[in-house]
Scaffold this active site. Structure first.
Site, PDB file in Angstrom:
ATOM      1  CG  HIS A 139      91.975  47.246  28.134  1.00  0.00           C
ATOM      2  ND1 HIS A 139      91.591  48.540  28.431  1.00  0.00           N
ATOM      3  CD2 HIS A 139      93.330  47.273  28.057  1.00  0.00           C
ATOM      4  CE1 HIS A 139      92.652  49.314  28.513  1.00  0.00           C
ATOM      5  NE2 HIS A 139      93.722  48.572  28.297  1.00  0.00           N
ATOM      6  CG  ASP A 169      85.564  50.248  27.494  1.00  0.00           C
ATOM      7  OD1 ASP A 169      85.743  49.591  28.533  1.00  0.00           O
ATOM      8  OD2 ASP A 169      86.496  50.597  26.750  1.00  0.00           O
TER       9      ASP A 169
END
Length: 373
Positions: A139, A169
């Site tokens: 992540h 992201d």
């Protein structure tokens, strides 16, 4: 609604959560038709996040306005057959699975390009389509840690700091995806050929560390945690608490701004040369600012125009007259109950943005199944 520059461009978005959906939101805001392919029943994971806003999460609503939803079980041959006509004519395909997943579904680039040679096929992953880490789960925090970005400013062992934005992201995934999709579409206009775009969120963090790489490689001055020019290693670029618990964001890097800043706070002349004893200067600046509330400092810094301001909350920023005047929050987001909130601003300039001043909604799961298949 006026047509945007991507009017007529068909995008099939198989992605979930944040990077891919944000990239396809940008494309939708520029006029593309975006079809979000979701699993039946629950839909993509972001729909069930908290907090809820009507039937879905507000996160889902923020990222998926203006799109269509096609609910399909891609492992079911009958459902998979329904997507094939769209794949044959799609201009863009976005997917965000680990490498190999789309191949197992028979929807990888090679398979799609065989029926649609001009397709622009964008794969967004943490570590890319090849290399030793291609299959490693991760992540945002992992990508920041692996690339050295987190080590630039991560606080102390007692008070470790988690970055306030999902940098990998968004800045490493969604933005490069949009950029490269547009480049591929432009190249397709020129050559007639499509492309497979490999977007690695980790790879795309290195441009943000240009200075750290340069300092280390050219001068062997490898950055220390929180110890460099733009990470808190100088009195000229720091957060200073005020007497009422707020913070001053001080960034008077250039000498003229530094002199104006130190004059406003009344710093002793002997301490204004911050190269002489940076820690002493920093302590004196901190003490002076901590002696007064933010309401005292705000007008003084504004008048001095010295790259110094008071840290505002998100709520405060949404009410800022400057952002309001620029129309940043003119687009509204509605849910199925008719409730409205400010829609997420996007980095698409007004001449190219189709939703400016409009009210838009995210699709219900499978809302467009009858229309699409």
């Amino acid at each position: 609604i006026m047509p945007g520059p991507l009017d007529g461009v068909l995008v099939l978005d198989f992605s979930t959560l944040l990077p891919g959906p944000m990239a396809s939101l940008f494309l939708a805001e520029a006029g593309a038709e975006v079809i979000k392919v979701e699993r039946p029943g629950q839909g993509e994971e972001m729909r069930v996040y908290q907090p809820r806003w009507g039937a879905n999460s507000v996160n889902f609503a923020m990222l998926n306005r203006g799109k269509k939803s096609f609910a399909l079980d891609l492992k079911d041959p009958a459902d998979k057959a329904k997507i094939m006509p769209l794949l044959e004519k799609a201009d863009v395909v976005i997917e965000q699975f680990r490498p190999g997943v789309m191949a197992r579904l028979g929807l990888d680039y090679e398979t799609v390009a065989a029926i649609n040679p001009g397709v622009v096929y964008c794969s967004i992953t943490g570590y890319g389509q090849d290399g030793p880490k291609r299959d490693v789960a991760g992540h945002d925090l992992n990508y920041l840690g692996d690339t050295g970005m987190l080590a630039l400013s991560m606080g102390t062992a007692e008070t470790p700091v988690i970055p306030p934005a999902l940098i990998a992201d968004i800045a490493g995934g969604a933005y490069p995806a949009m950029m490269n999709i547009l480049l591929a579409l432009r190249d397709k206009d020129r050559t007639g050929k499509g492309a497979h775009i490999d977007v690695s969120m980790a790879d795309n963090l290195f441009p943000f560390m240009y200075w750290a790489m340069g300092n280390g490689l050219a001068a062997n001055m490898w950055p220390k945690n929180g110890g460099e020019l733009v990470t808190g290693g100088t009195p000229r670029y720091r957060l200073y608490p005020t007497s009422d618990g707020e913070f001053v964001a001080a960034a008077p890097l250039e000498q003229k701004f530094w002199m104006a800043f130190t004059s406003v706070i009344g710093l002793d002349e002997d301490l204004r040369n911050d190269e002489k004893d940076p820690k002493a200067t920093e302590a004196a600046v901190a003490a002076l600012i901590a002696a007064k509330p933010a309401s005292h400092w705000a007008p003084l810094f504004a008048e001095a125009d010295c790259c110094t301001s008071i840290v505002r909350t998100v709520r405060d920023a949404l009410d800022d007259p400057h952002f309001r005047a620029r129309g940043l929050f003119d687009t509204r987001l509605a849910n199925e109950a008719g409730d409205e909130i400010i829609a997420l601003p996007v980095p698409i300039a007004n001449p190219f943005r189709v939703s400016a001043g409009e009210v838009r909604s995210a699709p219900a799961l499978g809302e467009n199944n009858d229309e699409l298949g």
